[in-house]
Design a protein around this motif. Structure first.
Motif, PDB file in Angstrom:
ATOM      1  N   PRO A 131      45.494  34.166  34.124  1.00 33.10           N
ATOM      2  CA  PRO A 131      45.431  35.636  34.209  1.00 33.10           C
ATOM      3  C   PRO A 131      44.439  36.127  35.271  1.00 33.10           C
ATOM      4  CG  PRO A 131      45.377  34.934  31.920  1.00 33.10           C
ATOM      5  CD  PRO A 131      45.269  33.695  32.756  1.00 33.10           C
ATOM      6  N   TYR A 132      43.318  35.445  35.409  1.00 35.15           N
ATOM      7  CA  TYR A 132      42.318  35.832  36.402  1.00 35.15           C
ATOM      8  C   TYR A 132      42.800  35.521  37.820  1.00 35.15           C
ATOM      9  CZ  TYR A 132      39.577  35.907  32.138  1.00 35.15           C
ATOM     10  OH  TYR A 132      39.139  36.161  30.866  1.00 35.15           O
ATOM     11  N   ILE A 133      43.522  34.413  37.962  1.00 37.21           N
ATOM     12  CA  ILE A 133      44.062  34.042  39.277  1.00 37.21           C
ATOM     13  C   ILE A 133      45.075  35.087  39.728  1.00 37.21           C
ATOM     14  CG2 ILE A 133      45.473  32.334  40.492  1.00 37.21           C
ATOM     15  CD1 ILE A 133      44.168  30.197  38.633  1.00 37.21           C
ATOM     16  N   VAL A 134      45.960  35.497  38.819  1.00 38.48           N
ATOM     17  CA  VAL A 134      46.972  36.511  39.150  1.00 38.48           C
ATOM     18  C   VAL A 134      46.281  37.809  39.566  1.00 38.48           C
ATOM     19  CG1 VAL A 134      48.818  37.944  38.187  1.00 38.48           C
ATOM     20  CG2 VAL A 134      48.761  35.499  37.700  1.00 38.48           C
ATOM     21  N   MET A 135      45.235  38.182  38.849  1.00 42.50           N
ATOM     22  CA  MET A 135      44.529  39.424  39.144  1.00 42.50           C
ATOM     23  C   MET A 135      43.725  39.324  40.453  1.00 42.50           C
ATOM     24  SD  MET A 135      41.810  41.450  36.713  1.00 42.50           S
ATOM     25  CE  MET A 135      40.701  40.052  36.703  1.00 42.50           C
ATOM     26  N   ASP A 136      42.982  38.230  40.627  1.00 48.22           N
ATOM     27  CA  ASP A 136      42.117  38.085  41.805  1.00 48.22           C
ATOM     28  C   ASP A 136      42.907  37.959  43.098  1.00 48.22           C
ATOM     29  OD1 ASP A 136      39.899  38.252  40.195  1.00 48.22           O
ATOM     30  OD2 ASP A 136      39.574  36.075  40.101  1.00 48.22           O
ATOM     31  N   TYR A 137      43.972  37.183  43.070  1.00 46.67           N
ATOM     32  CA  TYR A 137      44.752  36.944  44.280  1.00 46.67           C
ATOM     33  C   TYR A 137      45.838  37.993  44.498  1.00 46.67           C
ATOM     34  CZ  TYR A 137      42.554  32.463  45.195  1.00 46.67           C
ATOM     35  OH  TYR A 137      41.650  31.481  45.503  1.00 46.67           O
ATOM     36  N   ASP A 138      46.123  38.809  43.478  1.00 47.62           N
ATOM     37  CA  ASP A 138      47.144  39.853  43.570  1.00 47.62           C
ATOM     38  C   ASP A 138      48.466  39.264  44.078  1.00 47.62           C
ATOM     39  OD1 ASP A 138      48.157  42.427  43.305  1.00 47.62           O
ATOM     40  OD2 ASP A 138      47.726  42.902  45.390  1.00 47.62           O
ATOM     41  N   ILE A 139      48.902  38.187  43.430  1.00 47.20           N
ATOM     42  CA  ILE A 139      50.144  37.530  43.839  1.00 47.20           C
ATOM     43  C   ILE A 139      51.324  38.211  43.159  1.00 47.20           C
ATOM     44  CG2 ILE A 139      49.072  35.311  44.367  1.00 47.20           C
ATOM     45  CD1 ILE A 139      49.960  34.290  41.665  1.00 47.20           C
ATOM     46  N   PRO A 140      52.499  38.182  43.784  1.00 46.70           N
ATOM     47  CA  PRO A 140      53.670  38.853  43.207  1.00 46.70           C
ATOM     48  C   PRO A 140      54.358  38.029  42.118  1.00 46.70           C
ATOM     49  CG  PRO A 140      54.251  37.904  45.302  1.00 46.70           C
ATOM     50  CD  PRO A 140      52.769  37.681  45.127  1.00 46.70           C
ATOM     51  N   LYS A 141      53.595  37.404  41.285  1.00 48.59           N
ATOM     52  CA  LYS A 141      54.114  36.624  40.156  1.00 48.59           C
ATOM     53  C   LYS A 141      53.380  37.097  38.908  1.00 48.59           C
ATOM     54  CE  LYS A 141      56.505  33.794  42.764  1.00 48.59           C
ATOM     55  NZ  LYS A 141      57.941  33.790  42.755  1.00 48.59           N
ATOM     56  N   ASN A 142      54.066  37.047  37.777  1.00 48.67           N
ATOM     57  CA  ASN A 142      53.379  37.421  36.543  1.00 48.67           C
ATOM     58  C   ASN A 142      52.778  36.179  35.879  1.00 48.67           C
ATOM     59  OD1 ASN A 142      55.463  36.153  35.114  1.00 48.67           O
ATOM     60  ND2 ASN A 142      56.608  38.058  34.872  1.00 48.67           N
ATOM     61  N   ILE A 143      52.056  36.408  34.812  1.00 51.62           N
ATOM     62  CA  ILE A 143      51.351  35.316  34.141  1.00 51.62           C
ATOM     63  C   ILE A 143      52.330  34.276  33.603  1.00 51.62           C
ATOM     64  CG2 ILE A 143      49.866  34.779  32.172  1.00 51.62           C
ATOM     65  CD1 ILE A 143      48.545  37.549  32.644  1.00 51.62           C
ATOM     66  N   THR A 144      53.449  34.716  33.065  1.00 53.17           N
ATOM     67  CA  THR A 144      54.453  33.788  32.518  1.00 53.17           C
ATOM     68  C   THR A 144      55.011  32.877  33.608  1.00 53.17           C
ATOM     69  OG1 THR A 144      55.046  35.480  30.914  1.00 53.17           O
ATOM     70  CG2 THR A 144      56.561  33.643  31.160  1.00 53.17           C
ATOM     71  N   GLN A 145      55.330  33.438  34.766  1.00 48.47           N
ATOM     72  CA  GLN A 145      55.851  32.631  35.875  1.00 48.47           C
ATOM     73  C   GLN A 145      54.810  31.618  36.343  1.00 48.47           C
ATOM     74  OE1 GLN A 145      56.741  36.009  38.383  1.00 48.47           O
ATOM     75  NE2 GLN A 145      58.948  35.591  38.245  1.00 48.47           N
ATOM     76  N   CYS A 146      53.562  32.019  36.380  1.00 52.93           N
ATOM     77  CA  CYS A 146      52.498  31.103  36.809  1.00 52.93           C
ATOM     78  C   CYS A 146      52.306  29.971  35.802  1.00 52.93           C
ATOM     79  CB  CYS A 146      51.192  31.862  37.010  1.00 52.93           C
ATOM     80  SG  CYS A 146      51.218  32.994  38.394  1.00 52.93           S
ATOM     81  N   ARG A 147      52.421  30.293  34.530  1.00 53.59           N
ATOM     82  CA  ARG A 147      52.270  29.246  33.515  1.00 53.59           C
ATOM     83  C   ARG A 147      53.459  28.289  33.534  1.00 53.59           C
ATOM     84  NH1 ARG A 147      49.256  32.890  28.905  1.00 53.59           N
ATOM     85  NH2 ARG A 147      47.189  32.557  29.781  1.00 53.59           N
ATOM     86  N   GLU A 148      54.643  28.791  33.841  1.00 57.44           N
ATOM     87  CA  GLU A 148      55.804  27.905  34.004  1.00 57.44           C
ATOM     88  C   GLU A 148      55.597  26.968  35.190  1.00 57.44           C
ATOM     89  OE1 GLU A 148      59.140  30.522  34.410  1.00 57.44           O
ATOM     90  OE2 GLU A 148      59.126  31.082  32.299  1.00 57.44           O
ATOM     91  N   LYS A 149      55.055  27.503  36.288  1.00 58.31           N
ATOM     92  CA  LYS A 149      54.794  26.674  37.473  1.00 58.31           C
ATOM     93  C   LYS A 149      53.723  25.636  37.166  1.00 58.31           C
ATOM     94  CE  LYS A 149      56.310  26.527  41.092  1.00 58.31           C
ATOM     95  NZ  LYS A 149      57.250  25.530  41.651  1.00 58.31           N
TER      96      LYS A 149
END
Length: 124
Positions: free
Chosen positions: A41-59
């Motif tokens: 969640p912090y990575i998604v917020m800090d980097y402002d990537i166009p992926k949500n938390i669920t997509q990042c956890r799947e990756k």
């Protein structure tokens, strides 16, 4: 010199890198996975990537599953060390956004080769 003596003399004991046995290496892998999972969640917020938390956890799961068949404890330990270094670089924002987004780069579809596939894809 007998064959058995030659074989046993050529095999040497290698020192473990981190883990002494399979259970310890498994524990280290799970701890690394959990650390990444908690930081997403912090990575998604800090980097402002166009992926949500669920997509990042799947990756994250996909990246860990790439190495599910590795059985050598020393190789597992090296992968753990690399994963810890990668996590530290991402958490401390030492990486750029493009480098983080590169994790999704390798999941592209191959180019169509036959006429009908090219036609459906809109290629000439």
């Amino acid at each position: 010199m007998s064959f058995k003596k030659v074989v046993t003399s050529s095999i040497r004991q290698v020192k473990p890198i981190l883990s002494v046995d399979k259970s310890e290496s498994k524990r280290r892998v799970l701890n690394l996975y959990k650390a990444w999972y908690r930081q997403i969640p912090y990575i998604v917020m800090d980097y402002d990537i166009p992926k949500n938390i669920t997509q990042c956890r799947e990756k994250l799961r996909e990246e860990f599953m790439k190495h599910k068949d590795v059985t050598d404890i020393r190789v597992i330990d090296m992968l753990i060390i690399k994963g810890q270094m990668e996590l530290k670089e991402v958490v401390n924002i030492w990486k750029q956004k493009g480098t983080v987004m590169a994790y999704w780069k390798d999941t592209h579809e191959p180019k169509p080769t036959d006429f009908l596939s090219k036609f459906m894809a809109g290629s000439n």
